[in-house]
Design a protein around this motif. Structure first.
Motif, short mmCIF file in Angstrom:
data_model
loop_
_atom_site.label_atom_id
_atom_site.label_comp_id
_atom_site.label_asym_id
_atom_site.label_seq_id
_atom_site.Cartn_x
_atom_site.Cartn_y
_atom_site.Cartn_z
N UNK A 209 0.85 -1.18 0.00
CA UNK A 209 0.00 0.00 0.00
C UNK A 209 0.89 1.23 0.00
N UNK A 210 0.75 2.07 -1.03
CA UNK A 210 1.56 3.28 -1.09
C UNK A 210 0.77 4.43 -0.50
N UNK A 211 1.37 5.11 0.48
CA UNK A 211 0.74 6.23 1.16
C UNK A 211 1.20 7.56 0.55
N UNK A 212 0.26 8.52 0.44
CA UNK A 212 0.61 9.88 0.03
C UNK A 212 1.16 10.68 1.19
N UNK A 213 0.78 10.27 2.40
CA UNK A 213 1.23 10.97 3.59
C UNK A 213 1.46 9.98 4.72
N UNK A 214 2.34 10.39 5.63
CA UNK A 214 2.65 9.60 6.82
C UNK A 214 2.76 10.56 8.00
N UNK B 230 3.82 13.59 0.47
CA UNK B 230 4.49 13.47 -0.82
C UNK B 230 3.76 14.38 -1.80
N UNK B 231 4.49 15.27 -2.46
CA UNK B 231 3.92 16.19 -3.44
C UNK B 231 4.35 15.77 -4.84
N UNK B 232 4.06 16.59 -5.82
CA UNK B 232 4.49 16.29 -7.19
C UNK B 232 5.98 16.51 -7.35
N UNK B 233 6.55 15.91 -8.38
CA UNK B 233 7.96 16.10 -8.76
C UNK B 233 8.94 15.76 -7.65
N UNK B 234 8.67 14.68 -6.91
CA UNK B 234 9.55 14.22 -5.83
C UNK B 234 9.79 15.27 -4.74
N UNK B 235 8.84 16.16 -4.55
CA UNK B 235 8.93 17.15 -3.47
C UNK B 235 8.11 16.63 -2.28
N UNK B 236 8.43 17.16 -1.10
CA UNK B 236 7.76 16.76 0.13
C UNK B 236 7.46 17.99 0.97
N UNK B 237 6.40 17.90 1.77
CA UNK B 237 6.01 18.96 2.68
C UNK B 237 5.89 18.35 4.07
N UNK C 249 -6.40 17.05 12.12
CA UNK C 249 -6.53 15.72 11.54
C UNK C 249 -6.40 15.74 10.03
N UNK C 250 -5.60 14.83 9.46
CA UNK C 250 -5.59 14.68 8.00
C UNK C 250 -6.92 14.10 7.54
N UNK C 251 -7.51 14.68 6.48
CA UNK C 251 -8.78 14.19 5.94
C UNK C 251 -8.76 14.39 4.43
N UNK C 252 -8.57 13.32 3.68
CA UNK C 252 -8.48 13.37 2.22
C UNK C 252 -7.38 14.36 1.83
N UNK C 253 -7.74 15.44 1.13
CA UNK C 253 -6.74 16.41 0.69
C UNK C 253 -6.81 17.73 1.44
N UNK C 254 -7.27 17.67 2.70
CA UNK C 254 -7.23 18.85 3.58
C UNK C 254 -6.79 18.40 4.96
N UNK C 255 -6.42 19.37 5.76
CA UNK C 255 -6.12 19.14 7.17
C UNK C 255 -7.20 19.89 7.95
#
Length: 145
Positions: A58-63, A78-85, A99-105
């Motif tokens: 399972x690949x996660x977009x966030x941890x 994980x963002x686009x172009x191998x960038x991270x936030x 709380x992380x929820x889909x594509x918002x916090x």
């Protein structure tokens, strides 16, 4: 309403909620990853964005990274172009854990919402989440605390 009918309806509501939670990416359980502290930075493996669960990858977009330095975890995305936030999940309004929820916090205390990079979308908070600089090399990410 009789007891049997009440129990059937409660069971149905619980099962429906459970079923729906598997379909919504924002309702997925938090995924904490291991890390190493090196001075004022946290070192994590890029490979830890992939979890092995029941022999599936399972690949996660966030941890999440939970250090001793902060009460709340750090949200590493994980963002686009191998960038991270990386942002601290500490609401700037009243100090609740976001709380992380889909594509918002989302802050459950008063409803503040933030982008995945910690920018305020909706108040009452007027300040962005605390951000951390993230550097990357071939296999690791380094979060500057």
């Amino acid at each position: 309403m009789e007891r049997d009918e009440f129990l059937r309806k409660c069971s149905l509501v619980c099962l429906s909620g459970l079923s729906i939670s598997f379909l919504l990416p924002g309702c997925s359980p938090a995924y904490y990853i291991p890390f190493v502290v090196e001075g004022n930075r946290v070192k994590v493996r890029k490979a830890d964005f992939v979890e092995v669960k029941k022999e599936e990858l399972l690949e996660h977009n966030w941890v999440l990274v939970k250090t001793e330095r902060y009460e709340e975890p750090i949200y590493l995305r994980k963002l686009e172009n191998n960038a991270y936030s990386a942002v601290l999940l500490h609401c700037q309004h009243k100090g609740c854990e976001v709380n992380p929820a889909a594509d918002i916090l989302h802050c459950p205390c008063h409803g503040s919402e933030y982008t995945i990079t910690g920018k305020v979308i909706q108040g009452p908070s007027e300040r962005d989440l605390q951000q951390f600089m993230v550097q990357a090399d071939g296999d690791y990410l380094y979060i500057q605390l």
